[in-house]
Design an enzyme around this catalytic site. Structure first.
Site, PDB file in Angstrom:
ATOM      1  N   SER A 129       0.851  -1.195   0.000  1.00 35.88           N
ATOM      2  CA  SER A 129       0.000   0.000   0.000  1.00 35.88           C
ATOM      3  C   SER A 129       0.879   1.234   0.000  1.00 35.88           C
ATOM      4  O   SER A 129       1.965   1.234   0.596  1.00 35.88           O
ATOM      5  CB  SER A 129      -0.898   0.019   1.245  1.00 35.88           C
ATOM      6  OG  SER A 129      -1.612   1.246   1.326  1.00 35.88           O
ATOM      7  N   TYR A 142      -1.955  -0.232  10.221  1.00 39.54           N
ATOM      8  CA  TYR A 142      -2.046  -0.689   8.833  1.00 39.54           C
ATOM      9  C   TYR A 142      -0.814  -0.259   8.054  1.00 39.54           C
ATOM     10  O   TYR A 142      -0.199  -1.061   7.328  1.00 39.54           O
ATOM     11  CB  TYR A 142      -3.308  -0.119   8.183  1.00 39.54           C
ATOM     12  CG  TYR A 142      -3.496  -0.551   6.742  1.00 39.54           C
ATOM     13  CD1 TYR A 142      -3.927  -1.843   6.453  1.00 39.54           C
ATOM     14  CD2 TYR A 142      -3.234   0.314   5.690  1.00 39.54           C
ATOM     15  CE1 TYR A 142      -4.095  -2.254   5.131  1.00 39.54           C
ATOM     16  CE2 TYR A 142      -3.397  -0.076   4.375  1.00 39.54           C
ATOM     17  CZ  TYR A 142      -3.823  -1.366   4.099  1.00 39.54           C
ATOM     18  OH  TYR A 142      -3.979  -1.774   2.794  1.00 39.54           O
TER      19      TYR A 142
END
Length: 267
Positions: A129, A142
């Protein structure tokens, strides 16, 4: 010969889009889900695989190898989201996300590498990501899982190159998927010191996903990578400002960059 491809987390979102796209291109694709759905909804074979269970991983990989005789490409896509202030996010929930996003991905790589070494060829694509390039407020855990997977990718790439294996990652920005529905959200606590800012950021995150890019852009990027003889290690797929944010992180001072992020997230 058609390449044999394994895509984890292929029951929805980016994983499903990648698996379907590659299947349409003529590859033999096996997608995975913890609990496979009705295959009538899929253009590829969907098999059971839980990245948290070693035996489940081994069984899925062995099934493919016994059926096809080889495994050419792993697309490590299975993952989950998590939001919340670091102070108020239960540590057990943090561990659960690390187990899925980082250790689960590592365990799948471990399962496919012996076959790829034997073949003297293979490609592993870890889906990370753009959030993994920076610590984002209320998404710190995250970001940390994806940033760690980026570094694992770099290390593994060097270790397995002598065996003819490529290991790369693709870092998406915000895409229009159902990821928000599957996140763990630390609750917004009325008496919390973070309540107002956290609630605002939850709304911003959902808005970014709802207006995100088409997942087919990820599928097209993956298709291009697996047809590249000498792929790079890092790829980013997202909006202009998302990509620029990674560049700015490298060239700006820490505090100036932090101020830009705080302004963006209205802190």
């Amino acid at each position: 010969m058609s390449k044999i491809i394994l895509v984890t987390g292929a029951s929805s979102g980016i994983g499903k889009g990648i698996a379907a796209f590659l299947s349409e291109k003529g590859y033999i694709v096996y997608g995975t889900s913890r609990v496979p759905k009705d295959e009538k909804d899929f253009s590829f074979e969907l098999i059971a695989l839980d990245v948290l269970k070693i035996e489940s991983i081994k069984a899925a990989v062995q099934f493919i190898i016994e059926k096809e005789g080889r495994l050419d490409i792993l697309i490590n896509n299975a993952g989950m989201g998590i939001t919340g202030p670091i102070e108020e996010t239960p540590t057990d929930e943090m561990r659960a996300v690390f187990n899925t996003n980082l250790f689960g991905a590592i365990d799948v790589m471990k399962a496919v590498l012996p076959q790829m070494r034997e073949q003297k060829s293979g490609t592993i694509i870890n889906i990370t990501s753009i959030a993994g390039y920076m610590g984002l407020p209320f998404r710190g855990v995250y970001s940390a899982t994806k940033g760690a997977l980026e570094l694992i990718t770099e290390a593994t790439s060097m270790e397995v190159q002598p065996f003819g294996i490529n290991v790369v990652n693709v870092a998406p920005g915000d895409f229009a998927t159902n990821i928000a529905a599957g996140r763990y959200h630390a609750p917004v606590v009325v008496e919390s010191a973070y309540r107002e800012k956290y609630q605002l950021n939850l709304e911003l995150m959902d808005a970014h996903v709802n207006t995100g890019k088409n997942p087919m852009e990820m599928a097209e990027k993956v298709y291009k990578i697996i047809n590249t003889k000498h792929p790079k290690i890092h790829y980013k797929v997202g909006g202009f400002m998302e990509k620029v944010s990674v560049v700015l992180k490298r060239i700006l001072s820490d505090r100036v960059y932090e101020k830009l992020l705080m302004h963006h997230y209205k802190l």
